[in-house]
Design a protein around this motif. Sequence first.
Motif, PDB file in Angstrom:
ATOM      1  N   SER A  94      57.793  36.375  65.783  1.00  0.00           N
ATOM      2  CA  SER A  94      57.142  37.464  66.517  1.00  0.00           C
ATOM      3  C   SER A  94      56.679  38.551  65.545  1.00  0.00           C
ATOM      4  O   SER A  94      57.112  38.593  64.393  1.00  0.00           O
ATOM      5  N   ALA A  95      55.798  39.412  66.042  1.00  0.00           N
ATOM      6  CA  ALA A  95      55.300  40.507  65.200  1.00  0.00           C
ATOM      7  C   ALA A  95      56.468  41.327  64.651  1.00  0.00           C
ATOM      8  O   ALA A  95      56.502  41.679  63.472  1.00  0.00           O
ATOM      9  N   LEU A  96      57.442  41.618  65.519  1.00  0.00           N
ATOM     10  CA  LEU A  96      58.580  42.433  65.096  1.00  0.00           C
ATOM     11  C   LEU A  96      59.352  41.764  63.953  1.00  0.00           C
ATOM     12  O   LEU A  96      59.745  42.413  62.989  1.00  0.00           O
ATOM     13  N   GLU A  97      59.539  40.448  64.072  1.00  0.00           N
ATOM     14  CA  GLU A  97      60.284  39.742  63.023  1.00  0.00           C
ATOM     15  C   GLU A  97      59.540  39.782  61.687  1.00  0.00           C
ATOM     16  O   GLU A  97      60.164  39.857  60.629  1.00  0.00           O
ATOM     17  N   VAL A  98      58.210  39.697  61.767  1.00  0.00           N
ATOM     18  CA  VAL A  98      57.428  39.797  60.526  1.00  0.00           C
ATOM     19  C   VAL A  98      57.655  41.161  59.891  1.00  0.00           C
ATOM     20  O   VAL A  98      57.912  41.274  58.694  1.00  0.00           O
ATOM     21  N   VAL A  99      57.578  42.202  60.714  1.00  0.00           N
ATOM     22  CA  VAL A  99      57.758  43.550  60.184  1.00  0.00           C
ATOM     23  C   VAL A  99      59.157  43.703  59.581  1.00  0.00           C
ATOM     24  O   VAL A  99      59.327  44.320  58.533  1.00  0.00           O
ATOM     25  N   LEU A 100      60.152  43.090  60.235  1.00  0.00           N
ATOM     26  CA  LEU A 100      61.531  43.184  59.737  1.00  0.00           C
ATOM     27  C   LEU A 100      61.670  42.635  58.319  1.00  0.00           C
ATOM     28  O   LEU A 100      62.565  43.043  57.576  1.00  0.00           O
ATOM     29  N   MET A 101      60.793  41.714  57.948  1.00  0.00           N
ATOM     30  CA  MET A 101      60.853  41.191  56.580  1.00  0.00           C
ATOM     31  C   MET A 101      60.717  42.310  55.551  1.00  0.00           C
ATOM     32  O   MET A 101      61.173  42.173  54.417  1.00  0.00           O
ATOM     33  N   GLY A 102      60.092  43.403  55.959  1.00  0.00           N
ATOM     34  CA  GLY A 102      59.963  44.547  55.061  1.00  0.00           C
ATOM     35  C   GLY A 102      61.306  45.150  54.674  1.00  0.00           C
ATOM     36  O   GLY A 102      61.394  45.908  53.719  1.00  0.00           O
ATOM     37  N   ARG A 103      62.350  44.807  55.435  1.00  0.00           N
ATOM     38  CA  ARG A 103      63.684  45.334  55.122  1.00  0.00           C
ATOM     39  C   ARG A 103      64.507  44.365  54.274  1.00  0.00           C
ATOM     40  O   ARG A 103      65.590  44.727  53.818  1.00  0.00           O
ATOM     41  N   TYR A 104      64.029  43.159  54.104  1.00  0.00           N
ATOM     42  CA  TYR A 104      64.802  42.145  53.371  1.00  0.00           C
ATOM     43  C   TYR A 104      65.220  42.636  51.986  1.00  0.00           C
ATOM     44  O   TYR A 104      66.341  42.425  51.556  1.00  0.00           O
ATOM     45  N   GLY A 105      64.295  43.288  51.307  1.00  0.00           N
ATOM     46  CA  GLY A 105      64.587  43.752  49.954  1.00  0.00           C
ATOM     47  C   GLY A 105      65.809  44.659  49.928  1.00  0.00           C
ATOM     48  O   GLY A 105      66.656  44.570  49.042  1.00  0.00           O
ATOM     49  N   ARG A 106      65.911  45.550  50.931  1.00  0.00           N
ATOM     50  CA  ARG A 106      67.047  46.474  50.983  1.00  0.00           C
ATOM     51  C   ARG A 106      68.308  45.756  51.451  1.00  0.00           C
ATOM     52  O   ARG A 106      69.406  46.096  51.050  1.00  0.00           O
ATOM     53  N   LEU A 107      68.134  44.788  52.356  1.00  0.00           N
ATOM     54  CA  LEU A 107      69.297  44.091  52.906  1.00  0.00           C
ATOM     55  C   LEU A 107      69.965  43.206  51.866  1.00  0.00           C
ATOM     56  O   LEU A 107      71.185  43.090  51.833  1.00  0.00           O
ATOM     57  N   GLY A 108      69.162  42.595  51.009  1.00  0.00           N
ATOM     58  CA  GLY A 108      69.729  41.677  50.024  1.00  0.00           C
ATOM     59  C   GLY A 108      70.128  40.353  50.660  1.00  0.00           C
ATOM     60  O   GLY A 108      69.799  40.078  51.808  1.00  0.00           O
ATOM     61  N   TRP A 109      70.878  39.564  49.897  1.00  0.00           N
ATOM     62  CA  TRP A 109      71.259  38.234  50.361  1.00  0.00           C
ATOM     63  C   TRP A 109      72.104  38.284  51.635  1.00  0.00           C
ATOM     64  O   TRP A 109      72.886  39.193  51.826  1.00  0.00           O
ATOM     65  N   VAL A 110      71.905  37.271  52.461  1.00  0.00           N
ATOM     66  CA  VAL A 110      72.776  36.943  53.599  1.00  0.00           C
ATOM     67  C   VAL A 110      72.771  37.973  54.736  1.00  0.00           C
ATOM     68  O   VAL A 110      72.712  37.606  55.892  1.00  0.00           O
ATOM     69  N   ARG A 111      72.816  39.274  54.418  1.00  0.00           N
ATOM     70  CA  ARG A 111      72.876  40.254  55.507  1.00  0.00           C
ATOM     71  C   ARG A 111      71.658  40.175  56.408  1.00  0.00           C
ATOM     72  O   ARG A 111      70.538  40.037  55.943  1.00  0.00           O
ATOM     73  N   ARG A 112      71.901  40.280  57.716  1.00  0.00           N
ATOM     74  CA  ARG A 112      70.799  40.199  58.694  1.00  0.00           C
ATOM     75  C   ARG A 112      70.318  41.600  59.049  1.00  0.00           C
ATOM     76  O   ARG A 112      71.088  42.544  58.995  1.00  0.00           O
ATOM     77  N   PRO A 113      69.065  41.694  59.483  1.00  0.00           N
ATOM     78  CA  PRO A 113      68.582  42.991  59.958  1.00  0.00           C
ATOM     79  C   PRO A 113      69.385  43.444  61.175  1.00  0.00           C
ATOM     80  O   PRO A 113      69.699  42.633  62.058  1.00  0.00           O
ATOM     81  N   GLY A 114      69.742  44.712  61.220  1.00  0.00           N
ATOM     82  CA  GLY A 114      70.542  45.236  62.328  1.00  0.00           C
ATOM     83  C   GLY A 114      69.720  46.125  63.243  1.00  0.00           C
ATOM     84  O   GLY A 114      68.495  46.142  63.169  1.00  0.00           O
ATOM     85  N   GLU A 115      70.428  46.868  64.094  1.00  0.00           N
ATOM     86  CA  GLU A 115      69.756  47.726  65.078  1.00  0.00           C
ATOM     87  C   GLU A 115      68.869  48.766  64.411  1.00  0.00           C
ATOM     88  O   GLU A 115      67.745  49.005  64.831  1.00  0.00           O
ATOM     89  N   GLU A 116      69.404  49.368  63.344  1.00  0.00           N
ATOM     90  CA  GLU A 116      68.659  50.399  62.636  1.00  0.00           C
ATOM     91  C   GLU A 116      67.356  49.826  62.070  1.00  0.00           C
ATOM     92  O   GLU A 116      66.300  50.440  62.155  1.00  0.00           O
ATOM     93  N   ASP A 117      67.454  48.611  61.513  1.00  0.00           N
ATOM     94  CA  ASP A 117      66.264  47.973  60.964  1.00  0.00           C
ATOM     95  C   ASP A 117      65.233  47.723  62.063  1.00  0.00           C
ATOM     96  O   ASP A 117      64.042  47.920  61.871  1.00  0.00           O
ATOM     97  N   ARG A 118      65.751  47.288  63.220  1.00  0.00           N
ATOM     98  CA  ARG A 118      64.841  47.034  64.331  1.00  0.00           C
ATOM     99  C   ARG A 118      64.135  48.303  64.777  1.00  0.00           C
ATOM    100  O   ARG A 118      62.959  48.305  65.102  1.00  0.00           O
ATOM    101  N   ARG A 119      64.911  49.390  64.788  1.00  0.00           N
ATOM    102  CA  ARG A 119      64.326  50.662  65.208  1.00  0.00           C
ATOM    103  C   ARG A 119      63.190  51.042  64.246  1.00  0.00           C
ATOM    104  O   ARG A 119      62.100  51.412  64.665  1.00  0.00           O
TER     105      ARG A 119
END
Lengths: 260, 440
Positions: A97-122
């Motif tokens: 989904s569009a939202l999931e694509v945008v969430l990829m922008g947080r991957y760099g900060r999240l690092g390995w294994v950690r999933r995007p959380g509520e804050e990332d979604r916001r």
Amino acid sequence: MPAENGAQIPLQIHDMTIAYHKKPVLWDVDLEVPAGKLVGIVGPNGAGKSTMIKAVMGLVPKASGWVKVYGRPYEEMRQVIGYVPQRESVDWDFPISALEVVLMGRYGRLGWVRRPGEEDRRLAREALAKVGMAEYAERQISQLSGGQQQRVFLARALIQDARLYLMDEPFSGVDAATERAIIDLLVELRSQHRTILVVHHDLQTVTNYFDWVIMINMRVVANGPTAEVFTDENLQKTYGGRLTLLSEAAQAMAVPPRGR
Amino acid sequence: MLDQTLRFFSLADANVRYVLLGSLLIGGTSGLLGCFGVLRKRSLMGDALAHAALPGVALAFMLTGSKALPVLILGAAISGLLGVLAIQVIVGQTRIKSDAAIGLVLSVFFGLGIVLLTHVQRSGAGNQSGLDKFLFGQAASLVEEDLRVMAWLAAGILAAVVLFFKEFKGLIFDAGFLHASGFPTRLVDLGLMGLIVLTVMVGLQAVGVVLMAAMLITPAVAARFWTERLLTMVWLSALFGSLSGVVGTFVSSLAPRLPTGPVMVLVSTALFAFSALFAPRRGALARWRQHRANVRRETRHHLLRAAVELEERGVRGLGLDQLAVRLGWPQGRVRRWAGRLAREGLIQSVQGRWQLTEAGRQQGAFVVKSHRLWEYYLVHREILAADHVDRPADEVEHLLNPEIITRLEEILQQERQLDITRLGNLHKGESGHRPGGREG
């Protein structure tokens, strides 16, 4: 070279050569981009515009030379760089989904294994709203128009919250309204003292959009303030003697710059 | 038959339990990993990998004389990886494209495997080696020890997928961006490839090298029909895979010496066929229905428009011939569709000629208006907000919501388009929104 005091300089490229299968596509790139500029990268097809920004991020190997971001090697500075790849570079039928694509922008900060959380979604929803796409968050990306896909990419770059942005043809295949929305956003980013490099095709809008321009044709022809370097002479050097392009360039020169 | 069925599903027989659990694990893991392979456009790589595993199985047996699954799997993994490596070297160093490279490597390795296998069978060190089960798979040959190995492998694969789901998703959708975000994409890619290798190894004994690729591909493409979310697709694919595993194993247990692999593949293909036909939205039936609905609506609109436009010119009773000429349709088609509209109460027959009813006139006026506004919209859309543009072109009336219609009317009025008065007139029949006073 100013390696010592480069901490204020968003991007320094020194003596960089890129070769695909030993055939050089970019020669001896040597340039600095000052902070807080909206920079256009122009040049004919195959001039190495995309290659240059990819090389900055290590997406294509360098045959020689180095790149520094705020005075440090790129590898240490990934967090300050935002990237908008060419829209055609991904499969838009991918089940996402569009939202999931945008969430990829947080991957760099999240690092390995950690999933995007509520804050990332916001943050992702905020970014989508910022590009006028709030109501399309849950849409599968193939159901978006070209302009909307580009906006999604832009939103993803926004939540990277970068100081240096590299954008590969963000205006390609978008409608006029999207183009205007994007340029407004870029101007806003610049006003926050971020630096934005944009691979750009349309010579007509260069003087309007960019206050700094890098002109490339397999080497850097010119690099400087648009008012100084976006000249007839440099356009001829960049685009060669191709008549159609020259006339296009001439037209571009005729457009008075937007007051800023 | 009933006896066998009962025996199978009562799970009284330990052997049946192993077989069932084995096929469940195989179907599940290959369904899980298959999604990533298919989306990464590496489906054929899995096929090559599986085929290239065969010589490894034979060599491992020849070198060690052992038939223990871990030994054979190790041999299989090594030669499978060699095959993949060979493909990558060929593609990287020559002008040969990947499809040819895959075909080349796959057949060479497989040929070698068959030669070695035949040799092993002939030499037959007293007892049957039973290695031929690696060709088409024989779930019935699974023993407790095999199962333990498979279970560990499957657990590892599942854990890796759960842990690195985000990374795999990023890699497949946009490797460049993932790399730019600081993830070593080559490593992530290698990890994914490694998991596919392991998955093939899990299924080798029960499904066989020849058909392992089908288990990697079919459940995944079947699952894609049902969802637009990767996570859902992955679980659904694992479910489809497991189901194929269980049903396939059961069916193959009904007849003696029926190899499991082909039956599993047939079952998963049936799931695929069902999905391709009946899945909502992406399935063939849904698409065909959608297409037919569009055609029908278009056709109705054409007919209504023709009728309204003829009436506009003062033609009262409409003859079939007039409509046919106007629409460029054969008369039979006009008659058929006029009949339909009549049944819907939009037109009525008066002394053998057609007339719009009041309802028909209203709908027709709206259609004509939408159509004309749509034409202007295409010309003027730059002026309008871009977030209204995405809707599919066949949903014109959705797109032209009252807000846009008002805006368009303003534009048309500003430009003093002649049609505005006519549109205004047409508008009279419609309830609600009416551009009153705009005619002047």
